[in-house]
Design a protein around this motif. Structure first.
Motif, short mmCIF file in Angstrom:
data_model
loop_
_atom_site.label_atom_id
_atom_site.label_comp_id
_atom_site.label_asym_id
_atom_site.label_seq_id
_atom_site.Cartn_x
_atom_site.Cartn_y
_atom_site.Cartn_z
N UNK B 128 34.37 69.47 6.35
CA UNK B 128 33.50 69.22 7.49
C UNK B 128 33.78 67.89 8.21
N UNK B 129 33.80 66.76 7.46
CA UNK B 129 33.99 65.48 8.15
C UNK B 129 35.30 65.44 8.93
N UNK B 130 36.31 66.10 8.37
CA UNK B 130 37.61 66.13 9.04
C UNK B 130 37.50 66.88 10.37
N UNK B 131 36.81 68.03 10.33
CA UNK B 131 36.66 68.84 11.56
C UNK B 131 35.82 68.10 12.61
N UNK B 132 34.81 67.37 12.13
CA UNK B 132 33.99 66.59 13.07
C UNK B 132 34.87 65.54 13.75
N UNK B 133 35.75 64.92 12.94
CA UNK B 133 36.64 63.91 13.50
C UNK B 133 37.61 64.52 14.50
N UNK B 134 38.11 65.71 14.16
CA UNK B 134 39.04 66.41 15.05
C UNK B 134 38.33 66.76 16.37
N UNK B 135 37.07 67.18 16.25
CA UNK B 135 36.32 67.52 17.46
C UNK B 135 36.16 66.29 18.35
N UNK B 136 35.83 65.16 17.70
CA UNK B 136 35.59 63.95 18.48
C UNK B 136 36.87 63.44 19.13
N UNK B 137 37.98 63.54 18.41
CA UNK B 137 39.21 62.97 18.96
C UNK B 137 39.97 63.93 19.84
N UNK B 138 40.00 65.19 19.45
CA UNK B 138 40.84 66.14 20.18
C UNK B 138 40.06 67.13 21.03
N UNK B 139 38.78 67.33 20.71
CA UNK B 139 38.02 68.30 21.50
C UNK B 139 38.18 69.72 21.00
N UNK B 140 38.62 69.88 19.75
CA UNK B 140 38.64 71.22 19.16
C UNK B 140 37.34 71.37 18.37
N UNK B 141 36.55 72.37 18.72
CA UNK B 141 35.20 72.47 18.18
C UNK B 141 35.21 72.58 16.65
N UNK B 142 34.24 71.88 16.02
CA UNK B 142 34.20 71.83 14.55
C UNK B 142 34.01 73.21 13.93
N UNK B 143 33.34 74.11 14.63
CA UNK B 143 33.11 75.45 14.08
C UNK B 143 34.10 76.50 14.57
N UNK B 144 35.06 76.07 15.39
CA UNK B 144 36.00 77.04 15.94
C UNK B 144 36.83 77.65 14.82
N UNK B 145 37.08 78.94 14.88
CA UNK B 145 37.89 79.56 13.84
C UNK B 145 39.31 79.03 13.87
N UNK B 146 39.86 78.83 12.70
CA UNK B 146 41.22 78.31 12.60
C UNK B 146 42.07 79.34 11.87
N UNK B 147 43.37 79.34 12.17
CA UNK B 147 44.24 80.28 11.46
C UNK B 147 44.34 79.91 10.00
N UNK B 148 44.59 80.92 9.18
CA UNK B 148 44.75 80.65 7.76
C UNK B 148 46.25 80.69 7.45
N UNK B 346 42.94 80.68 23.40
CA UNK B 346 42.57 79.39 22.85
C UNK B 346 41.24 78.88 23.42
N UNK B 347 40.65 79.67 24.33
CA UNK B 347 39.41 79.26 25.01
C UNK B 347 38.32 78.86 24.02
N UNK B 348 38.10 79.72 23.03
CA UNK B 348 36.99 79.51 22.10
C UNK B 348 37.18 78.36 21.13
N UNK B 349 38.41 77.81 21.10
CA UNK B 349 38.65 76.67 20.21
C UNK B 349 38.09 75.38 20.79
N UNK B 350 37.92 75.37 22.13
CA UNK B 350 37.65 74.11 22.80
C UNK B 350 36.18 73.72 22.68
N UNK B 351 36.01 72.45 22.44
CA UNK B 351 34.68 71.90 22.21
C UNK B 351 33.70 72.31 23.31
#
Lengths: 525, 424
Positions: B128-148, B346-351
């Motif tokens: 979680x903290x990593x995704x929050x940081x990614x959202x803040x710095x890059x604008x990729x939403x913390x809850x956006x689905x990511x590839x596995x 990629x629309x839904x990935x964006x914050x």
């Protein structure tokens, strides 16, 4: 009867009359302008929208070219809001006489008209839809000008200097007392009321109707030949700069990007009556062919509207037959004191929209001279109301405005991005204006659907705002649509035919507009 | 005028705006306009706004278009609405492309980076903290689905597996796996190859790259054009006139029409590949129409929800997955009939778009939750991630049910675990 008085009565609310009213008012003359219809409803609003850089005239008429160059520069300063700085190209295409291009370059250099020859590849990069058979291209300072905004700018300025501007007032008599024009009798076309204006001077700027006005003062034989020009508007901009043929000026050798549309023009055929300007199908076809030469695929583009304007040209013995192009394009001032023994009456005919300010200056200078009251002209230095910022219009302006207010403002006209607020503001300011009058100020109904969707909304809003009864709103709707129709039937084909059918389903089928109640007073607005 | 607006695709799309009759059908079908006022709607930003566009970009709201293409598909007059929107977005972003929008379009780099450290990468994406940081710095939403990420790429599997011993009487076909099919949705690629081989084809997999779709949808036309042209050359190097099969539904659309209609790419290589490429289910349906599809499917008593992705519908080929899956006895297919899952590439990935994307997908998620199927089927990768994330259910490419019905899944299971019972 209403009685008023003024130092000067200007007859005609086209751009020339508006310019005269502004000029005289700025020099301190008490001025009244009368117009039998709406401001710039005649010739000034029925052209191709070109603000001449002068490039079109460099070979045939260098003096006109210089005047255009100087005046267009002045208008960019004082009426920026009415002008879009599109720039333009003069292009020699395959088949055009190459000698003409050489002569053009020589003349342009001789008079110092700014231009730049650019590579054809660069032209096609900037304007990809232009005919690739282009051989040479000259970039010039052409612009696009809204004739209605231009006239209204001068009107608003005249009003700010105390002038009265009265539309829907038809002149039915000019009184001459002891060889001096002394009063103008008018009839209000909406109320039938009589208005008499006592005055010491009259300037007749009625354009193609100027002969009729002069006759009212007993000055006969002022023969004005209306040269009918047919123009077509394409639903979007095919080019973003004006594109002219670099050839001896002729019919349909010009496309102008005007607001959201592109306009091709024009034909030039002698007409008998400026109130009866037909749009013959053969001339529509002629313009389509002309467009195809400048922009291949033009015939596949959607023609949204056609209109005809009347160039007012004084008959000249040197020209004959039906070709009015060879008549003088400069302005003619008839001094009825020397010509007919009527002092205090000038008639102006002809000229170009681009040089209207200069023409107005010349007229008011002459009036000052005859009155023995020299006052200097200041119209070239002060911007008209609304143009103070000096920023010229941009086609993207309304899209930018809507981006800012789209979450709170309702759209009435989707094609031209007119909001409900823009409409109600204009309506409250001009409560007697017809929807067509408001159209000329707002571009309501001037886009692709030609009022099919916005006209009912506008009529309903006028009713909801308390400015019209339900029956008056229905009348307004019918009048508006029947006026739009005049410019639609000559070009019904392709996409615009589909649109007309859909609009008809909505207006006649769903709303049954023809059978809505009629206002008992017989509304004329 | 801006170079970008001078592109061929733009001239064609712009000319098509003349056909708009203001009928508003596109507005009623747009899944984004239905859930947020931030997007003014396809008619507004498409044929209407285009008339006002010249130099520069003034209407940033066009960026709320997800690019799903539902408007173009539903327009009865042939206005290239979605194409106009994509072009306007490209013009708008030309001066201020975000780092985020450059990164999320680097699909191959992401795959190459994550595959060797797959368990670590997958775990990191759940921190979680990593995704929050990614959202803040890059604008990729913390809850956006990511590839596995998977530990073995498709290409590694394809090279290392035993050479198929069965004859290939139907000759070669080219398989285009796409970036996601190469690095993340590897099972889909494997199953596609196995089904094609089961049908008697020899599958050729040339070295290939990205089709550039993510770059295109983020307005990076120059890079996307280079990518798609390079890909075409590689796919053609595998042999002329061979069918090209792909289970990446959106990449197929890029090659079939989007590169040409949105970016104005007009090369012979693209035209050739565009004519030869088939979506896997489309290819199977064509075989069936030619009486050349093995229909000896094993009965599968199951109910599946099938969601046809927007980018597949835009290819105007109907719903081949439904046509093919209907041949399998016992299968009940619930078609979602929803325009879009919200992800749209990629629309839904964006914050700033995530909430909109979730709202767009909500009718689909609700339908799936209510149906509670054993399996959800969908032809495109990021849509599967979106639906998996939202519903917690298994979401696979339709080929997986075909694979199972041919008994290939059981075969593979036996190979992996010889003690397992057959016929699963």
């Amino acid at each position: 009867m209403t009685r008023m008085s003024a130092d000067l009565v200007v007859i005609g609310g086209g751009v020339t009359g508006a310019g005269v009213a502004r000029d005289a008012a700025m020099r301190g003359f008490r001025t009244i302008l009368v117009e039998r219809a709406d401001i710039a409803q005649g010739t000034s609003g029925r052209f191709h929208g070109l603000l001449h850089s002068g490039a079109r005239y460099v070979v045939a008429d260098p003096r006109s070219a210089m005047e255009c160059a100087e005046e267009s520069a002045i208008l960019r300063r004082i009426q920026a809001e009415a002008i879009e700085d599109t720039g333009g190209y003069f292009v020699q295409f395959a088949g055009d006489d190459p000698d003409y291009a050489d002569r053009w370059v020589e003349s342009a250099r001789a008079i110092g008209l700014p231009f730049e020859e650019i590579d054809v590849a660069e032209l096609l990069r900037r304007e990809p839809r232009v005919n690739p058979s282009a051989q040479r291209a000259m970039h010039v300072a052409d612009g696009s000008v809204d004739g209605w905004r231009l006239a209204w700018g001068a009107v608003d300025s005249a009003k700010a200097y105390g002038a009265k501007v009265l539309s829907y007032l038809e002149v039915c008599g000019i009184e001459v007392t002891d060889g001096q024009a002394s009063a103008v009798r008018c009839r209000d076309r909406r109320t039938d009321a009589e208005v008499v204006i006592d005055t010491g001077f009259v300037i007749n700027a009625a354009g193609p109707w100027a002969g009729r006005i002069a006759a009212l003062a007993g000055c006969g034989e002022v023969e004005v030949v209306p040269g009918r020009g047919v123009m077509l508007a394409v639903g979007h901009r095919l080019v973003h700069s004006t594109v002219n043929r670099l050839a001896v000026p002729g019919d349909g050798d010009l496309i102008v990007p005007a607001h959201t549309v592109s306009i091709i023009g024009t034909t030039d055929v002698r007409a008998d009556d400026p109130d009866q300007l037909w749009i013959p199908r053969v001339e529509v076809q002629q313009m389509l062919d002309a467009g195809e030469r400048l922009v291949p695929g033009f015939r596949q583009a959607r023609i949204v509207h056609a209109w005809a304007g009347a160039r007012p040209l004084v008959k000249d013995a040197r020209a004959s037959g039906t070709d009015t192009r060879h008549l003088s394009r400069g302005m003619v001032i008839l001094d009825h004191a020397s010509r007919d023994g009527v002092r205090g009456l000038l008639t102006v005919i002809g000229g170009k929209l681009t040089t209207y300010r200069l023409m107005a200056k010349g007229l008011v200078d002459l009036m000052c001279e005859q009155l023995g009251d020299p006052r200097p002209c200041t119209t070239d230095t002060e911007p008209v109301p609304g143009s103070e910022s000096g920023h010229t219009h941009q086609v993207s302006q309304r899209l930018r405005d809507r981006e800012n207010d789209r979450l709170t403002e309702q759209l009435l006209c989707e094609c031209e991005l007119v909001t409900r607020r823009m409409f109600t503001d204009a309506l409250h300011e001009n409560p007697d204006a017809s929807l067509d009058d408001l159209r000329r100020q707002l571009r309501l109904g001037m886009g692709s659907c030609q009022g099919g969707f916005c006209s009912t909304r506008a009529a309903a809003v006028a009713c909801a705002e308390g400015e019209r009864s339900a029956a008056e709103a229905s009348d307004a709707l019918r009048l508006f649509l029947s006026n739009r129709w005049l410019g639609l039937w000559p070009i019904l084909q392709g996409d615009q035919l589909r649109q007309a059918v859909l609009d008809n389903w909505i207006i006649s089928g769903t709303l049954d507009a023809e059978h809505l109640p009629v206002a008992s007073s017989g509304s004329r607005r | 005028m801006d170079d970008l607006l001078g592109l061929v695709g733009h001239a064609e799309a712009r000319a098509s705006l003349d056909h708009c009759l203001k009928c508003t059908i596109c507005e009623t079908q747009c899944p984004v306009a239905a859930v947020t006022p931030l997007f003014p709607g396809p008619k507004y930003v498409g044929p209407q706004a285009e008339r006002f566009r010249a130099d520069g970009s003034v209407d940033h709201s066009v960026d709320y278009c997800s690019g799903c293409g539902t408007c173009t598909l539903s327009c009865p007059q042939g206005v290239k609405i979605a194409e106009l929107n994509s072009q306007a977005r490209a013009a708008m972003k030309a001066d201020h492309m975000t780092v985020r929008d450059r990164i999320i379009t680097q699909t191959i780099a992401m795959g190459k980076l994550m595959t060797p450290v797959a368990p670590l990468a997958n775990a990191a994406l759940r921190v979680r903290p990593l995704r929050v940081a990614v959202e803040a710095t890059l604008g990729i939403h913390r809850d956006a689905p990511m590839p596995k990420a998977t530990s073995q790429t498709f290409m590694a599997w394809f090279r290392k597996r035993p050479v198929p011993s069965a004859p290939a009487p139907r000759g070669p076909v080219v398989f285009f796996h796409g970036c996601a099919g190469g690095y993340f949705e590897v099972e889909t690629s494997k199953m596609t190859v196995e089904v094609l081989e089961h049908l008697g084809y020899r599958v050729v997999v040339p070295e290939q790259g990205c089709c550039g779709l993510a770059q295109q949808s983020n307005g990076l036309f120059e890079q996307a054009t280079a990518a798609v042209l390079a890909l075409c050359d590689r796919l053609r190097s595998a042999g002329s006139d061979l069918p090209i099969i792909s289970s990446s539904g959106s990449c197929t659309g890029m090659l079939k029409h989007e590169a040409r209609e949105i970016m104005g790419v007009s090369s012979e290589a693209l035209r050739d590949v565009g004519l030869r490429i088939r979506d896997t289910m489309e290819f199977l349906r064509e075989l069936h129409e030619a009486n050349a599809l093995d229909t000896s499917f094993r009965r599968q008593d199951t109910t599946v929800v099938y969601h046809a992705p927007c980018q597949l519908k835009g290819q105007a080929m109907g719903l081949p997955a439904i046509d093919v899956l209907s041949l399998i006895p016992g299968v009940t297919i619930v078609e979602s009939e929803v325009a879009c899952c919200g992800m749209a590439g990629t629309y839904g990935l964006k914050k700033e778009k995530h909430a909109v994307a979730q709202a767009v997908g909500e009718p689909l998620f609700t339908l799936i939750r209510d149906a509670a199927p054993e399996l959800v089927l969908c032809d495109t990768e990021t849509c599967r991630w979106q639906i998996r994330e939202a519903t917690g259910l298994p979401v696979e490419h339709p080929i997986s049910l075909v694979h199972r019905a041919y008994g290939l899944s059981a075969t593979r299971a036996r190979r992996a675990d010889p003690g397992a019972p057959s016929g699963a």
